[in-house]
Motif scaffolding. Structure first.
Motif, mmCIF file in Angstrom:
data_model
loop_
_atom_site.group_PDB
_atom_site.id
_atom_site.type_symbol
_atom_site.label_atom_id
_atom_site.label_comp_id
_atom_site.label_asym_id
_atom_site.label_seq_id
_atom_site.Cartn_x
_atom_site.Cartn_y
_atom_site.Cartn_z
ATOM 1 N N ALA A 271 0.282 -1.577 -0.263
ATOM 2 C CA ALA A 271 -0.161 -0.022 -0.026
ATOM 3 C C ALA A 271 0.794 0.574 0.161
ATOM 4 O O ALA A 271 0.437 1.975 -0.729
ATOM 5 C CB ALA A 271 -0.717 -0.330 1.233
ATOM 6 N N LEU A 272 2.328 1.419 0.835
ATOM 7 C CA LEU A 272 2.914 2.255 1.271
ATOM 8 C C LEU A 272 3.046 2.329 -0.085
ATOM 9 O O LEU A 272 3.575 3.877 -0.799
ATOM 10 C CB LEU A 272 4.364 2.201 1.889
ATOM 11 C CG LEU A 272 4.783 3.630 1.862
ATOM 12 C CD1 LEU A 272 4.506 4.309 2.849
ATOM 13 C CD2 LEU A 272 5.792 2.396 2.989
ATOM 14 N N ALA A 279 4.877 10.001 -5.869
ATOM 15 C CA ALA A 279 3.524 11.154 -5.117
ATOM 16 C C ALA A 279 1.680 10.769 -5.532
ATOM 17 O O ALA A 279 1.401 11.445 -5.647
ATOM 18 C CB ALA A 279 3.980 12.516 -5.395
ATOM 19 N N GLY A 280 1.581 9.388 -5.609
ATOM 20 C CA GLY A 280 0.110 9.447 -6.452
ATOM 21 C C GLY A 280 0.152 9.524 -7.564
ATOM 22 O O GLY A 280 -1.234 9.652 -8.447
ATOM 23 N N GLN A 281 0.907 9.703 -8.417
ATOM 24 C CA GLN A 281 0.559 9.781 -9.466
ATOM 25 C C GLN A 281 1.021 9.376 -10.963
ATOM 26 O O GLN A 281 1.270 9.744 -11.918
ATOM 27 C CB GLN A 281 1.483 11.489 -9.795
ATOM 28 C CG GLN A 281 1.547 12.827 -9.143
ATOM 29 C CD GLN A 281 2.237 13.840 -9.425
ATOM 30 O OE1 GLN A 281 2.168 14.991 -9.165
ATOM 31 N NE2 GLN A 281 3.669 13.619 -8.623
ATOM 32 N N ARG A 282 0.744 7.742 -10.621
ATOM 33 C CA ARG A 282 0.395 7.066 -11.546
ATOM 34 C C ARG A 282 -0.917 7.167 -12.102
ATOM 35 O O ARG A 282 -2.535 6.640 -10.807
ATOM 36 C CB ARG A 282 1.122 5.730 -11.469
ATOM 37 C CG ARG A 282 2.660 6.029 -10.998
ATOM 38 C CD ARG A 282 2.723 4.547 -10.176
ATOM 39 N NE ARG A 282 4.408 4.455 -9.680
ATOM 40 C CZ ARG A 282 5.062 4.045 -8.344
ATOM 41 N NH1 ARG A 282 3.748 3.237 -7.346
ATOM 42 N NH2 ARG A 282 6.090 3.952 -8.459
ATOM 43 N N CYS A 283 -1.694 6.578 -13.064
ATOM 44 C CA CYS A 283 -2.608 6.106 -13.914
ATOM 45 C C CYS A 283 -3.451 4.738 -12.310
ATOM 46 O O CYS A 283 -3.600 3.460 -12.075
ATOM 47 C CB CYS A 283 -2.564 5.753 -14.836
ATOM 48 S SG CYS A 283 -1.715 4.347 -15.507
ATOM 49 N N VAL A 307 3.679 5.244 6.474
ATOM 50 C CA VAL A 307 3.803 6.367 5.925
ATOM 51 C C VAL A 307 4.635 7.556 6.500
ATOM 52 O O VAL A 307 5.334 8.411 6.675
ATOM 53 C CB VAL A 307 2.489 7.295 5.957
ATOM 54 C CG1 VAL A 307 2.452 8.253 5.254
ATOM 55 C CG2 VAL A 307 0.984 5.656 4.539
ATOM 56 N N ASP A 308 3.919 7.162 7.872
ATOM 57 C CA ASP A 308 5.312 8.878 8.824
ATOM 58 C C ASP A 308 6.594 8.696 9.143
ATOM 59 O O ASP A 308 7.281 9.298 8.838
ATOM 60 C CB ASP A 308 4.380 8.387 10.275
ATOM 61 C CG ASP A 308 3.600 8.620 10.221
ATOM 62 O OD1 ASP A 308 2.397 9.579 9.775
ATOM 63 O OD2 ASP A 308 2.705 8.454 11.416
ATOM 64 N N LEU A 370 7.898 21.219 -5.636
ATOM 65 C CA LEU A 370 5.934 21.220 -4.985
ATOM 66 C C LEU A 370 5.626 20.157 -4.378
ATOM 67 O O LEU A 370 5.268 19.183 -4.520
ATOM 68 C CB LEU A 370 5.212 21.099 -6.722
ATOM 69 C CG LEU A 370 5.492 22.673 -6.865
ATOM 70 C CD1 LEU A 370 4.968 22.144 -8.792
ATOM 71 C CD2 LEU A 370 4.490 23.604 -6.901
ATOM 72 N N PHE A 371 5.940 19.950 -3.244
ATOM 73 C CA PHE A 371 5.887 19.069 -1.916
ATOM 74 C C PHE A 371 4.509 19.085 -1.717
ATOM 75 O O PHE A 371 4.614 20.471 -0.668
ATOM 76 C CB PHE A 371 7.142 19.650 -0.775
ATOM 77 C CG PHE A 371 8.603 19.262 -2.152
ATOM 78 C CD1 PHE A 371 8.383 17.744 -2.726
ATOM 79 C CD2 PHE A 371 9.678 20.280 -1.975
ATOM 80 C CE1 PHE A 371 10.128 17.689 -3.397
ATOM 81 C CE2 PHE A 371 10.627 20.105 -2.834
ATOM 82 C CZ PHE A 371 11.123 18.282 -3.313
ATOM 83 N N TYR A 372 4.093 18.040 -0.827
ATOM 84 C CA TYR A 372 2.657 17.850 -0.546
ATOM 85 C C TYR A 372 2.812 16.616 0.416
ATOM 86 O O TYR A 372 3.498 15.992 -0.030
ATOM 87 C CB TYR A 372 1.776 17.150 -1.423
ATOM 88 C CG TYR A 372 1.470 19.625 -2.318
ATOM 89 C CD1 TYR A 372 0.061 19.311 -1.551
ATOM 90 C CD2 TYR A 372 2.384 19.979 -3.068
ATOM 91 C CE1 TYR A 372 -0.787 20.885 -2.175
ATOM 92 C CE2 TYR A 372 1.586 20.844 -3.663
ATOM 93 C CZ TYR A 372 0.672 21.503 -2.773
ATOM 94 O OH TYR A 372 0.093 22.756 -3.398
ATOM 95 N N HIS A 373 1.979 16.776 1.593
ATOM 96 C CA HIS A 373 1.912 15.624 2.616
ATOM 97 C C HIS A 373 1.185 14.532 2.224
ATOM 98 O O HIS A 373 0.157 14.784 1.067
ATOM 99 C CB HIS A 373 1.189 16.365 3.894
ATOM 100 C CG HIS A 373 1.624 17.731 4.514
ATOM 101 N ND1 HIS A 373 2.643 17.117 5.957
ATOM 102 C CD2 HIS A 373 2.289 18.131 5.111
ATOM 103 C CE1 HIS A 373 3.720 18.051 5.913
ATOM 104 N NE2 HIS A 373 3.178 19.368 5.435
ATOM 105 N N PRO A 374 1.415 13.321 2.258
ATOM 106 C CA PRO A 374 0.873 12.084 2.139
ATOM 107 C C PRO A 374 -0.317 12.136 3.352
ATOM 108 O O PRO A 374 0.334 12.503 4.106
ATOM 109 C CB PRO A 374 1.783 10.862 2.301
ATOM 110 C CG PRO A 374 3.302 11.643 4.103
ATOM 111 C CD PRO A 374 3.163 13.181 3.040
#
Length: 511
Positions: A271-272, A279-283, A307-308, A370-374
């Motif tokens: 899952a990780l 960054a979750g940017q895959r189809c 995740v932490d 452009l860094f974002y929190h998980p």
């Protein structure tokens, strides 16, 4: 200044100039590119059309050798290309190296397919008659690709299309223009004749207008598109008006079912990577974890801990993920964060990582990119936008189920059908899930993300129109079957009308 290439030559254009920047260091300009107009795309299709027939006449094994040359060139330039991918789209360097290796693997596979573009000899129902089938190239293919896999995914289209004897017009994503230019240079130096591969840098509206005109003029015979479901629908409608069936590889809301018989540590690891890699940017990124209610709390505790503790930040270093790809994706991801409601449970900060919203253990300087929190959102369900829609960013939903049938129903509910996964040690669960899931790809005790170059890749429903990329299956996208009926009897024989009939003694009965 990057330019488009038509017929093997760079084109001087007077269009808008855009800048491609490093999303991890927004002050780092990677390239500038002059945008083409719609007519340039039409001219590229004409260039491809002029070159295609001669390329199709090159024996397929020789075309395969060109593909082998391309693979060797990519391999020789692998590190430089991987570094460019990381710089231009912010992908962690380990992932970028894997992406470049995928091009090499694809070329190695299709070298062999150059000697296996098989037809068949089919028995005839008539004497002195032979039936054959042949694969023929479709003609000119227009390929439109996204930038989250700026070199691997284009190779899934370009390599088999070229191997099969087609000429190509390629329109890459603008935010990965430098990667596209590098790919073009490597491909043409592999031995492609001028005009067989043409590169056009254009925005979406211009591309659609040029494609429409090229289809009207009969210059394009196949369209391949990787991108959003909304744009895929529009392209599908346009191609349908010309009785063409495009190859559409679209978005996903990929489910992962975690059963009560799962190895929870393995499920957390999967899952990780599936949820937060790139960054979750895959189809194929994980959309929702569907966890059996008996193990929900334990899974969630371990998942949050993983995740932490994950390293996030500078993509040139060993991190789980780096920045979002581009400003436009940052805007759309922030919209998705707005779907989090009062019924959802979230631990930790949301939004952009900054001095005022820091992340412990961040690698590098968060203020540069452009860094974002998980984000993990527990309690999602049918009817929620967060459950139904692709988010394309570092956010994973979690929900629970009681029976495997309910889990499958939840997995299918968003209407996407690209990738899926199940974690279990029970073989019955595996086959029940495989039969019930609508996804084109199923992983067992593995991530929703990750594909091998010789396995079919593609989805159904909102994820695509059933077309498949990779492996021998993609050959059906870039060839057409031709049937040949050769009668050497010296007279006209009429199928179904002159077939010899062998009578059976239907009155016979066993004693």
């Amino acid at each position: 200044m990057l330019r488009s290439y038509l017929g093997g030559r760079a084109v001087d254009l007077a269009g808008t100039v855009i800048t491609s920047t490093n999303p991890a260091r927004l002050d780092d300009v990677v390239a500038q590119v002059t945008l083409a107009d719609a007519q340039t795309l039409v001219q590229a299709a004409r260039s491809a059309s002029r070159a295609q027939r001669a390329w199709a006449d090159v024996p397929a094994p020789v075309r395969g050798q060109v593909i082998a040359n391309i693979g060797a060139l990519v391999e020789a330039n692998a590190e430089a290309l991987a570094q460019l991918v990381t710089r231009e789209v912010g992908k962690p360097i380990a992932e970028s190296r894997g992406e470049v290796q995928e091009i090499v693997d694809t070329c190695r596979f299709f070298l062999g397919e150059g000697r296996r573009l098989y037809g068949q000899t089919v028995p005839s129902e008539m004497p002195d008659k032979q039936l054959f089938t042949f694969r023929e190239p479709v003609g000119v293919a227009t390929i439109i690709t996204a930038g989250n896999f700026p070199v691997a995914v284009p190779s899934w289209y370009l390599v088999p299309a070229l191997l099969c004897g087609n000429a190509v017009v390629w329109k890459p994503a603008l935010y990965s223009a430098a990667c596209a230019d590098a790919m073009y240079q490597l491909f043409v130096r592999g031995g492609l004749p001028d005009g067989v591969l043409n590169l056009v840098h254009a925005d979406g509206d211009t591309t659609f207008a040029g494609l429409s005109q090229a289809l009207d003029e009969g210059l394009v015979h196949k369209v391949g598109f990787t991108g959003s479901t909304a744009v895929g629908r529009a392209i599908g409608e346009l191609c349908g008006r010309h009785l063409q069936n495009p190859c559409l590889e679209l978005g996903g809301k990929n489910p992962m079912v975690v059963t009560e018989a799962a190895d929870l540590d393995l499920a957390v690891e999967g899952a990780l990577f599936a949820g937060f890699g790139t960054a979750g940017q895959r189809c194929t990124s994980l959309g929702t974890v569907i966890v059996h209610e008996s193990v929900h709390d334990e899974f969630l505790t371990r998942f949050r801990a993983a995740v932490d503790s994950a390293a996030i930040g500078d993509p040139t270093r060993d991190v789980l993920y780096g920045p979002l790809l581009d400003e436009k994706f940052a805007s759309s991801y922030e919209k998705a964060l707005g779907w989090i409601g009062s019924a959802h449970r979230v631990d930790g900060p949301l939004g952009r990582i900054s001095d005022t919203s820091p992340r412990n253990g961040f690698v590098g300087d968060p203020g540069t990119g452009l860094f974002y929190h998980p984000v993990i959102v527990d309690g999602v369900g049918p009817g929620d936008d967060l459950f139904q829609q692709e988010t394309f960013g570092p956010i994973v939903g979690v929900t629970t189920y009681r029976t495997l049938e309910q889990a499958i129903e939840l997995a299918n509910a968003p209407g996407y059908g690209l990738s899926s996964a199940i974690y279990t040690t029970n073989p019955h669960d595996v086959f029940t899930f495989r039969r019930g899931i609508s996804a084109g790809m199923v992983s067992v005790n593995n991530s929703t993300s990750g594909a091998e170059a010789h396995l079919p890749f593609g989805g159904n429903g909102r994820s695509g129109n059933g077309s498949r990329q990779s492996g021998m299956w993609v050959l059906d996208q870039f060839t057409r079957w031709q049937a040949v009926n050769w009668d050497y009897s010296g007279r006209l024989q009429k199928a179904q009308m002159e077939v010899a009939v062998v009578e059976a003694d239907l009155a016979f009965r066993l004693p």
